[in-house]
Write a protein that holds these residues in place. Structure first.
Motif, PDB file in Angstrom:
ATOM      1  N   GLN A 122     -60.298  -9.452 -42.850  1.00 57.79           N
ATOM      2  CA  GLN A 122     -60.907  -8.536 -43.810  1.00 57.79           C
ATOM      3  C   GLN A 122     -61.452  -7.316 -43.096  1.00 57.79           C
ATOM      4  OE1 GLN A 122     -61.268  -8.752 -47.151  1.00 57.79           O
ATOM      5  NE2 GLN A 122     -60.150 -10.680 -47.339  1.00 57.79           N
ATOM      6  N   VAL A 123     -61.323  -6.178 -43.757  1.00 59.10           N
ATOM      7  CA  VAL A 123     -61.858  -4.914 -43.242  1.00 59.10           C
ATOM      8  C   VAL A 123     -62.743  -4.297 -44.315  1.00 59.10           C
ATOM      9  CG1 VAL A 123     -61.305  -2.590 -42.446  1.00 59.10           C
ATOM     10  CG2 VAL A 123     -59.867  -4.526 -41.746  1.00 59.10           C
ATOM     11  N   GLN A 124     -63.892  -3.845 -43.925  1.00 57.21           N
ATOM     12  CA  GLN A 124     -64.791  -3.158 -44.839  1.00 57.21           C
ATOM     13  C   GLN A 124     -64.821  -1.674 -44.465  1.00 57.21           C
ATOM     14  OE1 GLN A 124     -66.117  -6.050 -43.028  1.00 57.21           O
ATOM     15  NE2 GLN A 124     -65.066  -7.175 -44.643  1.00 57.21           N
ATOM     16  N   LEU A 125     -64.846  -0.834 -45.487  1.00 62.63           N
ATOM     17  CA  LEU A 125     -64.816   0.617 -45.274  1.00 62.63           C
ATOM     18  C   LEU A 125     -65.994   1.255 -46.003  1.00 62.63           C
ATOM     19  CD1 LEU A 125     -61.013   1.141 -45.956  1.00 62.63           C
ATOM     20  CD2 LEU A 125     -62.123   1.003 -43.725  1.00 62.63           C
ATOM     21  N   VAL A 126     -66.690   2.138 -45.310  1.00 66.17           N
ATOM     22  CA  VAL A 126     -67.814   2.852 -45.906  1.00 66.17           C
ATOM     23  C   VAL A 126     -67.592   4.343 -45.705  1.00 66.17           C
ATOM     24  CG1 VAL A 126     -70.289   3.233 -45.891  1.00 66.17           C
ATOM     25  CG2 VAL A 126     -69.378   0.928 -45.488  1.00 66.17           C
ATOM     26  N   GLU A 127     -67.457   5.057 -46.827  1.00 64.04           N
ATOM     27  CA  GLU A 127     -67.218   6.500 -46.793  1.00 64.04           C
ATOM     28  C   GLU A 127     -68.538   7.254 -46.936  1.00 64.04           C
ATOM     29  OE1 GLU A 127     -63.318   5.546 -49.455  1.00 64.04           O
ATOM     30  OE2 GLU A 127     -65.421   5.195 -49.912  1.00 64.04           O
ATOM     31  N   SER A 128     -68.544   8.464 -46.430  1.00 60.84           N
ATOM     32  CA  SER A 128     -69.683   9.353 -46.596  1.00 60.84           C
ATOM     33  C   SER A 128     -69.197  10.791 -46.468  1.00 60.84           C
ATOM     34  CB  SER A 128     -70.762   9.065 -45.553  1.00 60.84           C
ATOM     35  OG  SER A 128     -70.253   9.236 -44.251  1.00 60.84           O
ATOM     36  N   GLY A 129     -70.049  11.711 -46.932  1.00 61.06           N
ATOM     37  CA  GLY A 129     -69.761  13.123 -46.733  1.00 61.06           C
ATOM     38  C   GLY A 129     -69.324  13.884 -47.961  1.00 61.06           C
ATOM     39  N   GLY A 130     -69.146  13.211 -49.083  1.00 61.96           N
ATOM     40  CA  GLY A 130     -68.775  13.927 -50.290  1.00 61.96           C
ATOM     41  C   GLY A 130     -69.938  14.735 -50.823  1.00 61.96           C
ATOM     42  N   GLY A 131     -69.659  15.512 -51.859  1.00 64.20           N
ATOM     43  CA  GLY A 131     -70.719  16.303 -52.467  1.00 64.20           C
ATOM     44  C   GLY A 131     -70.175  17.454 -53.265  1.00 64.20           C
ATOM     45  N   LEU A 132     -71.072  18.391 -53.565  1.00 62.89           N
ATOM     46  CA  LEU A 132     -70.739  19.573 -54.353  1.00 62.89           C
ATOM     47  C   LEU A 132     -70.667  20.781 -53.419  1.00 62.89           C
ATOM     48  CD1 LEU A 132     -70.445  21.099 -57.067  1.00 62.89           C
ATOM     49  CD2 LEU A 132     -72.953  21.223 -57.129  1.00 62.89           C
ATOM     50  N   VAL A 133     -69.599  21.541 -53.546  1.00 68.51           N
ATOM     51  CA  VAL A 133     -69.425  22.721 -52.703  1.00 68.51           C
ATOM     52  C   VAL A 133     -68.768  23.818 -53.523  1.00 68.51           C
ATOM     53  CG1 VAL A 133     -67.165  21.977 -51.842  1.00 68.51           C
ATOM     54  CG2 VAL A 133     -68.579  23.499 -50.442  1.00 68.51           C
ATOM     55  N   GLN A 134     -69.038  25.048 -53.178  1.00 71.33           N
ATOM     56  CA  GLN A 134     -68.393  26.167 -53.863  1.00 71.33           C
ATOM     57  C   GLN A 134     -66.980  26.366 -53.341  1.00 71.33           C
ATOM     58  OE1 GLN A 134     -71.042  29.547 -53.415  1.00 71.33           O
ATOM     59  NE2 GLN A 134     -71.951  29.125 -55.424  1.00 71.33           N
ATOM     60  N   ALA A 135     -66.154  26.944 -54.174  1.00 72.71           N
ATOM     61  CA  ALA A 135     -64.782  27.260 -53.765  1.00 72.71           C
ATOM     62  C   ALA A 135     -64.803  28.093 -52.483  1.00 72.71           C
ATOM     63  CB  ALA A 135     -64.055  28.010 -54.871  1.00 72.71           C
ATOM     64  N   GLY A 136     -63.907  27.744 -51.575  1.00 72.41           N
ATOM     65  CA  GLY A 136     -63.857  28.410 -50.280  1.00 72.41           C
ATOM     66  C   GLY A 136     -64.691  27.726 -49.217  1.00 72.41           C
ATOM     67  N   GLY A 137     -65.512  26.781 -49.625  1.00 71.70           N
ATOM     68  CA  GLY A 137     -66.382  26.081 -48.701  1.00 71.70           C
ATOM     69  C   GLY A 137     -65.679  24.937 -47.989  1.00 71.70           C
ATOM     70  N   SER A 138     -66.474  24.191 -47.216  1.00 73.84           N
ATOM     71  CA  SER A 138     -65.942  23.096 -46.404  1.00 73.84           C
ATOM     72  C   SER A 138     -66.770  21.836 -46.581  1.00 73.84           C
ATOM     73  CB  SER A 138     -65.958  23.485 -44.916  1.00 73.84           C
ATOM     74  OG  SER A 138     -65.143  24.603 -44.672  1.00 73.84           O
ATOM     75  N   LEU A 139     -66.109  20.716 -46.393  1.00 71.48           N
ATOM     76  CA  LEU A 139     -66.767  19.418 -46.355  1.00 71.48           C
ATOM     77  C   LEU A 139     -66.075  18.564 -45.301  1.00 71.48           C
ATOM     78  CD1 LEU A 139     -67.268  18.359 -50.100  1.00 71.48           C
ATOM     79  CD2 LEU A 139     -69.069  18.885 -48.450  1.00 71.48           C
ATOM     80  N   ARG A 140     -66.832  17.636 -44.741  1.00 74.44           N
ATOM     81  CA  ARG A 140     -66.253  16.685 -43.791  1.00 74.44           C
ATOM     82  C   ARG A 140     -66.559  15.271 -44.284  1.00 74.44           C
ATOM     83  NH1 ARG A 140     -68.111  14.790 -37.854  1.00 74.44           N
ATOM     84  NH2 ARG A 140     -66.072  14.517 -36.861  1.00 74.44           N
ATOM     85  N   LEU A 141     -65.504  14.543 -44.548  1.00 76.26           N
ATOM     86  CA  LEU A 141     -65.643  13.155 -44.970  1.00 76.26           C
ATOM     87  C   LEU A 141     -65.507  12.236 -43.756  1.00 76.26           C
ATOM     88  CD1 LEU A 141     -63.413  13.127 -48.187  1.00 76.26           C
ATOM     89  CD2 LEU A 141     -65.811  13.791 -47.939  1.00 76.26           C
ATOM     90  N   SER A 142     -66.263  11.144 -43.796  1.00 78.71           N
ATOM     91  CA  SER A 142     -66.178  10.137 -42.746  1.00 78.71           C
ATOM     92  C   SER A 142     -65.968   8.773 -43.379  1.00 78.71           C
ATOM     93  CB  SER A 142     -67.469  10.101 -41.921  1.00 78.71           C
ATOM     94  OG  SER A 142     -67.713  11.331 -41.293  1.00 78.71           O
ATOM     95  N   CYS A 143     -65.295   7.899 -42.659  1.00 76.58           N
ATOM     96  CA  CYS A 143     -65.062   6.540 -43.137  1.00 76.58           C
ATOM     97  C   CYS A 143     -65.143   5.603 -41.943  1.00 76.58           C
ATOM     98  CB  CYS A 143     -63.710   6.436 -43.816  1.00 76.58           C
ATOM     99  SG  CYS A 143     -63.221   4.749 -44.252  1.00 76.58           S
ATOM    100  N   ALA A 144     -66.143   4.740 -41.963  1.00 69.69           N
ATOM    101  CA  ALA A 144     -66.345   3.801 -40.873  1.00 69.69           C
ATOM    102  C   ALA A 144     -65.831   2.424 -41.272  1.00 69.69           C
ATOM    103  CB  ALA A 144     -67.828   3.725 -40.530  1.00 69.69           C
ATOM    104  N   ALA A 145     -65.037   1.844 -40.399  1.00 70.10           N
ATOM    105  CA  ALA A 145     -64.465   0.524 -40.657  1.00 70.10           C
ATOM    106  C   ALA A 145     -65.220  -0.535 -39.869  1.00 70.10           C
ATOM    107  CB  ALA A 145     -62.994   0.510 -40.271  1.00 70.10           C
ATOM    108  N   SER A 146     -65.290  -1.709 -40.449  1.00 74.10           N
ATOM    109  CA  SER A 146     -65.890  -2.856 -39.764  1.00 74.10           C
ATOM    110  C   SER A 146     -65.106  -4.109 -40.160  1.00 74.10           C
ATOM    111  CB  SER A 146     -67.367  -3.000 -40.127  1.00 74.10           C
ATOM    112  OG  SER A 146     -67.525  -3.204 -41.519  1.00 74.10           O
ATOM    113  N   GLY A 147     -65.353  -5.185 -39.444  1.00 71.63           N
ATOM    114  CA  GLY A 147     -64.622  -6.417 -39.715  1.00 71.63           C
ATOM    115  C   GLY A 147     -63.476  -6.569 -38.740  1.00 71.63           C
ATOM    116  N   SER A 148     -62.296  -6.871 -39.247  1.00 72.12           N
ATOM    117  CA  SER A 148     -61.120  -7.112 -38.400  1.00 72.12           C
ATOM    118  C   SER A 148     -60.481  -5.795 -37.971  1.00 72.12           C
ATOM    119  CB  SER A 148     -60.110  -7.965 -39.146  1.00 72.12           C
ATOM    120  OG  SER A 148     -60.667  -9.221 -39.493  1.00 72.12           O
ATOM    121  N   ILE A 149     -61.252  -4.964 -37.276  1.00 74.01           N
ATOM    122  CA  ILE A 149     -60.801  -3.615 -36.939  1.00 74.01           C
ATOM    123  C   ILE A 149     -59.667  -3.620 -35.927  1.00 74.01           C
ATOM    124  CG2 ILE A 149     -62.980  -2.520 -37.543  1.00 74.01           C
ATOM    125  CD1 ILE A 149     -63.709  -2.574 -34.577  1.00 74.01           C
TER     126      ILE A 149
END
Length: 114
Positions: free
Chosen positions: A1-28
């Motif tokens: 089993q692998v567990q995934l936890v995402e972060s980094g979403g949100g609200l941004v204006q057009a033309g802007g930037s975001l960085r999403l992250s996803c950390a895995a744990s378990g049977s990596i």
């Protein structure tokens, strides 16, 4: 089993930037491909980007050089740097990995305002 936890979403204006992250744990140790998908309301889930163990990347046609996927194997984490965001990028973004089976995160909302 692998567990995934995402972060980094949100609200941004057009033309802007975001960085999403996803950390895995378990049977990596079984993880091969890591990827990001997205699903907008009323639309099918689609591939945004993927990266293999060997660092080979593939992107959805709509990305057109705006997004970059990267992974840190030491941290079992995959990232998605999104630049020049457009309102049509608004969706729930899901992290997914292949480790024998395919595993999914819970999703993180990205909203791009015009």
């Amino acid at each position: 089993q692998v567990q995934l936890v995402e972060s980094g979403g949100g609200l941004v204006q057009a033309g802007g930037s975001l960085r999403l992250s996803c950390a895995a744990s378990g049977s990596i140790f079984r993880i091969n491909t890591m990827a990001w998908y997205r699903q907008a309301p009323g639309k099918q889930r689609e591939l945004v980007a993927l990266i293999t163990n060997g660092g080979i990347t593939n992107y959805g046609d709509f990305v057109k050089g705006r997004f970059t996927i990267a992974r840190d194997n030491a941290k079992s984490t995959v990232y998605l740097q999104m630049n020049s965001l457009k309102p049509e990028d608004t969706a729930v973004y899901y992290c997914s990995v292949r480790a024998g089976a395919q595993y999914w995160g819970q999703g993180t909302q990205v909203t791009v305002s015009s």
